[in-house]
Design an enzyme around this catalytic site. Structure first.
Site, short mmCIF file in Angstrom:
data_model
loop_
_atom_site.label_atom_id
_atom_site.label_comp_id
_atom_site.label_asym_id
_atom_site.label_seq_id
_atom_site.Cartn_x
_atom_site.Cartn_y
_atom_site.Cartn_z
N ASP A 177 24.38 62.74 -8.45
CA ASP A 177 23.97 62.85 -7.06
C ASP A 177 23.89 64.34 -6.72
O ASP A 177 24.91 64.99 -6.52
CB ASP A 177 24.99 62.12 -6.17
CG ASP A 177 24.70 62.30 -4.68
OD1 ASP A 177 23.80 63.10 -4.33
OD2 ASP A 177 25.39 61.65 -3.87
N GLN A 180 23.82 67.66 -2.51
CA GLN A 180 24.39 68.92 -2.00
C GLN A 180 24.18 70.05 -3.00
O GLN A 180 23.88 71.17 -2.61
CB GLN A 180 25.89 68.74 -1.71
CG GLN A 180 26.20 67.70 -0.66
CD GLN A 180 25.85 68.13 0.76
OE1 GLN A 180 25.69 69.31 1.05
NE2 GLN A 180 25.72 67.16 1.65
N HIS A 184 29.79 60.06 -2.00
CA HIS A 184 29.20 59.66 -0.71
C HIS A 184 28.92 58.16 -0.77
O HIS A 184 28.66 57.61 -1.84
CB HIS A 184 27.90 60.44 -0.54
CG HIS A 184 27.22 60.29 0.77
ND1 HIS A 184 26.45 59.20 1.09
CD2 HIS A 184 27.17 61.10 1.85
CE1 HIS A 184 25.94 59.36 2.31
NE2 HIS A 184 26.38 60.50 2.79
N LYS A 236 17.95 67.98 3.39
CA LYS A 236 19.02 68.98 3.22
C LYS A 236 18.49 70.24 2.55
O LYS A 236 19.14 71.28 2.56
CB LYS A 236 20.16 68.40 2.39
CG LYS A 236 20.88 67.24 3.06
CD LYS A 236 22.06 66.79 2.23
CE LYS A 236 22.43 65.35 2.45
NZ LYS A 236 23.09 65.06 3.72
N CYS A 240 30.83 59.82 5.50
CA CYS A 240 30.36 58.80 4.53
C CYS A 240 31.11 58.91 3.22
O CYS A 240 30.51 58.82 2.14
CB CYS A 240 28.86 58.92 4.29
SG CYS A 240 27.88 58.56 5.73
N1 PLP Z 1 25.09 62.06 -1.39
C1 PLP Z 1 25.65 63.12 -0.81
C2 PLP Z 1 26.65 63.96 -1.57
C3 PLP Z 1 25.30 63.46 0.50
O1 PLP Z 1 25.87 64.52 1.09
C4 PLP Z 1 24.35 62.66 1.18
C5 PLP Z 1 23.99 62.94 2.58
O2 PLP Z 1 24.83 63.29 3.38
C6 PLP Z 1 23.78 61.57 0.51
C7 PLP Z 1 24.18 61.30 -0.78
C8 PLP Z 1 22.76 60.69 1.14
O3 PLP Z 1 21.59 61.38 1.38
P1 PLP Z 1 20.42 60.71 2.25
O4 PLP Z 1 21.09 60.11 3.46
O5 PLP Z 1 19.55 61.86 2.60
O6 PLP Z 1 19.77 59.70 1.43
#
Ligand code: PLP
Length: 406
Positions: A199, A202, A122, A225, A364
């Protein structure tokens, strides 16, 4: 028994209609809906129990502080972390990863050092590393996924060179649903003195996570999430890494003493938590995680895996869509295109008319879109309250889109 209909009644928004149709919420990958217990905790937090934390010596401040601080223990239990003091509060994964980039990587990496990323990261786990590339001369090394969307852990391990300092990798792809074998990667990385940031945005939603078993150095989660409030979250940081870190943001709470010519830091985790935090948000996150743990993280995973298998069989029957990410043990996240017949945005607009909420766009994940040779996909991402009937509703809505665009 996992009673999904009873669980659905815990989420008031699921009873509403959208465009005259029952809401079918399949955009959990972007953000999940909130159970009543979380909504109540947030309401109570403001209506009855609100004051700033760590500051006052009055009743409400102490009450808010106790409730807010207790969430560290809940998050530690949720993540299998040995010590609540290793839980740093954030506003979400983006902040957690930026904390590692500014607080750990900037002071510890030198020009020419390498950071390994997978192509399915992401942007939250890409852009902070580009900052280091641009500002500090650090090199980013990319590891590809195969045509099924699987990431061979050996490919990541093989990418480790003498200059590699960090592997920053997703545990579960928000686009493909691919689960990454982070434990194998961490074991090899540890032997070579390479640190690993996972990370978990998910993964923590869809499967039980145990950071001690994984053996990583940093594990980031995002509350919205996880059925919690937006702008809540945390990152688990191994104690030895905390000791190597500089503070990221400066302000109240993260200091012990401030004088004109001298400053001393608070102890971790507060050393990394500047300013008034999301007090009620974190309290709500604690309630959300307790809610998930009461349902049982294994039970949630089993339910979602049943949904995944059902959805896969149904979507495989639609020969006019291509699903990206076909690994058997993936999570219930389905990205698809309509074989060039329509743009993802147009498909999602038709689905929305039928009450079906999906995400359309690049999710993203620019490098992954480049790798797959597409600019956008539709993504249906399932959560703990979704049903097989909702898979059927998705398929019906897709049939309509095919009639219009096919
Ligand atoms: N990493 C992953 C795999 C994600 O799906 C997301 C959110 O869509 C993020 C990072 C970023 O999360 P946040 O926008 O809640 O900080």
């Amino acid at each position: 028994m996992y009673d999904v209909e009873a669980i659905r009644r815990d989420f008031p928004i699921l009873a509403r209609e959208v465009n005259g149709k029952p809401l079918v919420y399949l955009d959990n990958g972007a953000s999940a809906q909130k159970p009543q217990v979380v909504i109540d905790a947030v309401t109570r937090g403001y209506a009855e129990e609100y004051a700033n934390v760590h500051r006052g010596l009055h009743y409400l401040s102490n009450l808010a502080t106790d409730k807010y601080e207790a969430v560290r223990g809940i998050i530690a239990r949720f993540l299998g972390a040995p010590d609540p003091e290793e839980i740093v509060y954030t506003t979400g994964t983006t902040m957690g990863i930026n904390l590692v980039a500014y607080g750990w990587a900037m002071p510890n990496l030198e020009p020419g050092d390498e950071i390994i990323l997978s192509v399915m990261e992401h942007h939250a786990n890409i852009v902070p590393w580009h900052f280091l590339r641009e500002r500090q001369g650090v090199t980013i090394k990319w590891v590809d996924v195969d045509s099924t969307g699987a990431l061979d852990p050996q490919a990541v391990i093989d990418a480790i060179g003498p200059k590699t300092k960090l592997i920053a990798i997703t545990h579960l792809s928000n686009v493909l649903g691919t689960v990454v074998d982070v434990k194998t990667i961490c074991a090899a990385a540890r032997e070579k003195g390479v640190r690993v940031l996972v990370d978990g945005s998910q993964a923590a939603v869809h499967m039980p996570v145990n950071v001690a078993e994984i053996g990583c150095d940093f594990y980031a989660i995002t509350g919205h999430k996880l059925y919690g409030p937006s702008a809540s979250g945390a990152i688990w940081i191994a104690r030895e890494r905390m000791d190597e870190m500089q503070p990221f943001m400066g302000g109240g709470d993260m200091i012990r003493e401030v004088h004109k010519d001298e400053i001393t830091w608070n102890d971790p985790p507060m050393k990394f938590e500047a300013g008034t935090p999301g007090i009620v948000q974190q309290i709500g996150l604690g309630v959300a995680l307790e809610y998930m743990m009461a349902l049982g993280l294994d039970n949630i995973a089993a339910h979602e895996n049943r949904l995944r298998d059902y959805a896969r069989a149904k979507l495989d029957g639609l020969n006019w869509i291509s699903v990206q990410g076909t690994t058997p043990d993936k999570a219930a996240i389905f990205s698809f295109t309509m074989n060039g017949a329509a743009h993802a945005h147009d498909i999602s607009t038709i689905l929305d008319k039928k009450g079906v909420a999906v995400r359309a766009g690049h999710h993203c994940a620019g490098p992954l879109m480049d790798h797959m040779g597409v600019t956008a996909t539709c993504r249906a991402s399932f959560g703990l309250y979704n049903t097989e009937g909702e898979v059927d509703a998705l398929v019906d809505a897709l049939e309509l889109a095919n009639e219009l665009f096919g």
